[in-house]
Write an enzyme that holds these catalytic residues in place. Structure first.
Site, PDB file in Angstrom:
ATOM      1  N   GLY A 119     -32.457   1.649   7.191  1.00  0.00           N
ATOM      2  CA  GLY A 119     -31.789   0.897   8.216  1.00  0.00           C
ATOM      3  C   GLY A 119     -30.406   0.767   8.051  1.00  0.00           C
ATOM      4  O   GLY A 119     -29.752   1.245   7.564  1.00  0.00           O
ATOM      5  N   SER A 120     -30.300  -0.717   8.523  1.00  0.00           N
ATOM      6  CA  SER A 120     -28.596  -0.957   8.008  1.00  0.00           C
ATOM      7  C   SER A 120     -28.595  -2.577   8.380  1.00  0.00           C
ATOM      8  O   SER A 120     -29.645  -3.407   8.672  1.00  0.00           O
ATOM      9  CB  SER A 120     -27.977  -0.604   9.297  1.00  0.00           C
ATOM     10  OG  SER A 120     -26.760  -1.240   9.397  1.00  0.00           O
ATOM     11  N   SER A 121     -27.785  -3.304   7.574  1.00  0.00           N
ATOM     12  CA  SER A 121     -27.646  -4.525   7.558  1.00  0.00           C
ATOM     13  C   SER A 121     -27.033  -5.276   9.002  1.00  0.00           C
ATOM     14  O   SER A 121     -27.375  -6.282   9.347  1.00  0.00           O
ATOM     15  CB  SER A 121     -26.792  -5.112   6.382  1.00  0.00           C
ATOM     16  OG  SER A 121     -25.441  -4.512   6.859  1.00  0.00           O
ATOM     17  N   TYR A 155     -26.851   0.432  18.089  1.00  0.00           N
ATOM     18  CA  TYR A 155     -27.534   0.920  16.683  1.00  0.00           C
ATOM     19  C   TYR A 155     -28.553  -0.095  16.123  1.00  0.00           C
ATOM     20  O   TYR A 155     -29.544   0.458  15.967  1.00  0.00           O
ATOM     21  CB  TYR A 155     -26.207   1.224  15.984  1.00  0.00           C
ATOM     22  CG  TYR A 155     -26.387   1.798  14.633  1.00  0.00           C
ATOM     23  CD1 TYR A 155     -26.969   3.056  14.390  1.00  0.00           C
ATOM     24  CD2 TYR A 155     -26.537   0.959  13.493  1.00  0.00           C
ATOM     25  CE1 TYR A 155     -27.246   3.701  13.212  1.00  0.00           C
ATOM     26  CE2 TYR A 155     -26.696   1.534  12.150  1.00  0.00           C
ATOM     27  CZ  TYR A 155     -27.088   2.935  12.246  1.00  0.00           C
ATOM     28  OH  TYR A 155     -27.334   3.325  10.958  1.00  0.00           O
ATOM     29  N   LYS A 193     -32.296   0.678  15.322  1.00  0.00           N
ATOM     30  CA  LYS A 193     -32.859   0.248  13.881  1.00  0.00           C
ATOM     31  C   LYS A 193     -33.885  -0.603  13.555  1.00  0.00           C
ATOM     32  O   LYS A 193     -34.836  -0.563  12.853  1.00  0.00           O
ATOM     33  CB  LYS A 193     -31.632   0.058  13.031  1.00  0.00           C
ATOM     34  CG  LYS A 193     -30.581   1.139  12.788  1.00  0.00           C
ATOM     35  CD  LYS A 193     -31.320   2.178  11.857  1.00  0.00           C
ATOM     36  CE  LYS A 193     -30.528   3.510  11.634  1.00  0.00           C
ATOM     37  NZ  LYS A 193     -31.436   4.570  10.916  1.00  0.00           N
TER      38      LYS A 193
END
Ligand code: GDP
Length: 318
Positions: free
Chosen positions: A105-107, A135, A139
């Site tokens: 994923g992503s922060s 985005y 995620k």
């Protein structure tokens, strides 16, 4: 590692390529498929692939990614393509009996004004940063899919949330890239063209946490072995710096001697997103690559790659 066949989705991206390099040191078979043979947005194609290959583990590093302006310009791609890729891979992996999966994923999944450093528990406790909402929503859906297949079917699907990443194979296109590769390119070109200044977007005050992608690849393999819990686990460098400080650092590494000017008409994005990575640290993993050395490595890669690009275009002109 007790997994002989790993399907690595997204092996041509910066993250996927780093994981492929890291997995080359393990005794495993890495399965990959490029866009021309497998479109991950097409469910039927993903189903046929999973049924044919039946991997033991899936690493989901495929995604449509981009910087602050790209997210704003291509919302349908960032939300739609990413949702399709995640649902197809996670559902079809389950259907083909794949026991283990690692989702990246992503922060940016965390709320815009989450308490810093951001703990995993902050997920879904507040509104998102609008510049990367498309985005982020995709995620978050990926994290929830991993949790859902774990709860309903007992699958060992985990999700790993990295901070801002950089390194070899990054996107250096100024319109769509993230800040770190963009600044490498801007300072390098300004040095070559003997310009007096470089323009950095926004106010320079937002803070970001950066990690070399090889550290992330190492964490992915580590978690594949040691982590099997519901919910995401953070993976970051453990410190952040302002965009102004980052720009100054890159200016020094690239050896550009001119000034830095800030363009306040460009968006700042979220003010800060430093993650609390104490959970992965408590498991026994920590990043190894120093930021200055990492940036120098990314700059070397850029220079080599740029040389290749030039010789390709020269050859085409002949
Ligand atoms: P974010 O972490 O999702 O906000 O993604 P970015 O890496 O694209 O942007 C991080 C911060 O760097 C934002 O505050 C940008 O405005 C700032 N920034 C400064 N110069 C640039 C640039 O040339 N490109 C990009 N993408 N961001 C820049």
């Amino acid at each position: 590692m007790n997994a002989s066949r790993i399907f690595l989705a997204g092996h041509r991206g910066m993250v996927g390529a780093a994981i492929q390099r890291r997995l080359a040191r393990e005794n495993v078979d890495v399965l990959t498929a490029g866009h021309e043979t497998l479109d991950l947005r097409e469910q039927a194609d993903v189903r046929a692939y999973m049924e044919r290959e039946r991997p033991d583990v899936v690493v989901l590093a495929a995604a449509k990614v981009g910087g602050i302006l790209a997210n704003d310009s291509f919302p349908a791609d960032f939300l739609g393509d990413n949702l399709a890729i995640e649902l197809n891979i996670i559902h079809e992996a389950h259907r083909a009996g794949v026991e283990r999966l690692v989702f990246l994923g992503s922060s940016c999944i965390y709320p815009k004004f989450a308490a810093q450093p951001i703990r995993e528990e902050a997920l879904l406790t507040g509104a998102l940063e609008p510049t990367n909402e498309w985005y982020a929503i995709a995620k978050i859906a990926g994290i929830k899919l991993c949790q859902a297949y774990r709860r309903q079917y007992g699958r060992h699907y985990i999700s790993l949330m990295p901070c801002n990443l950089y390194g070899p194979n990054d996107n250096f296109d100024l319109a769509t890239s993230h800040v770190l590769p963009a600044l490498i390119r801007k300072f390098h070109e300004a040095k070559q063209d003997r310009k007096s200044e470089v323009v950095v977007w926004g106010s320079g005050t937002p803070r970001r946490e950066f990690m070399h992608v090889d550290d992330l690849a190492d964490a992915t393999v580590f978690l594949m072995r040691h982590y099997d819990e519901d919910g995401p686990i953070n993976c970051g460098a453990g410190f952040d710096l302002s965009i102004g400080e980052l720009a100054e650092k890159i200016r020094r590494i690239v050896e550009f001697e001119g000034r830095i000017v800030f363009d306040a008409t460009k968006p700042d994005g979220t003010p800060r997103k430093l993650m609390d990575s104490s959970r992965i640290v408590a498991q026994g993993w920590k990043p190894k690559i120093d930021l200055d050395e990492g940036i120098a490595d990314a700059y070397r890669w850029f220079l080599e790659h740029q040389a290749e690009e030039h010789s390709r275009t020269r050859a085409m002109r002949r």
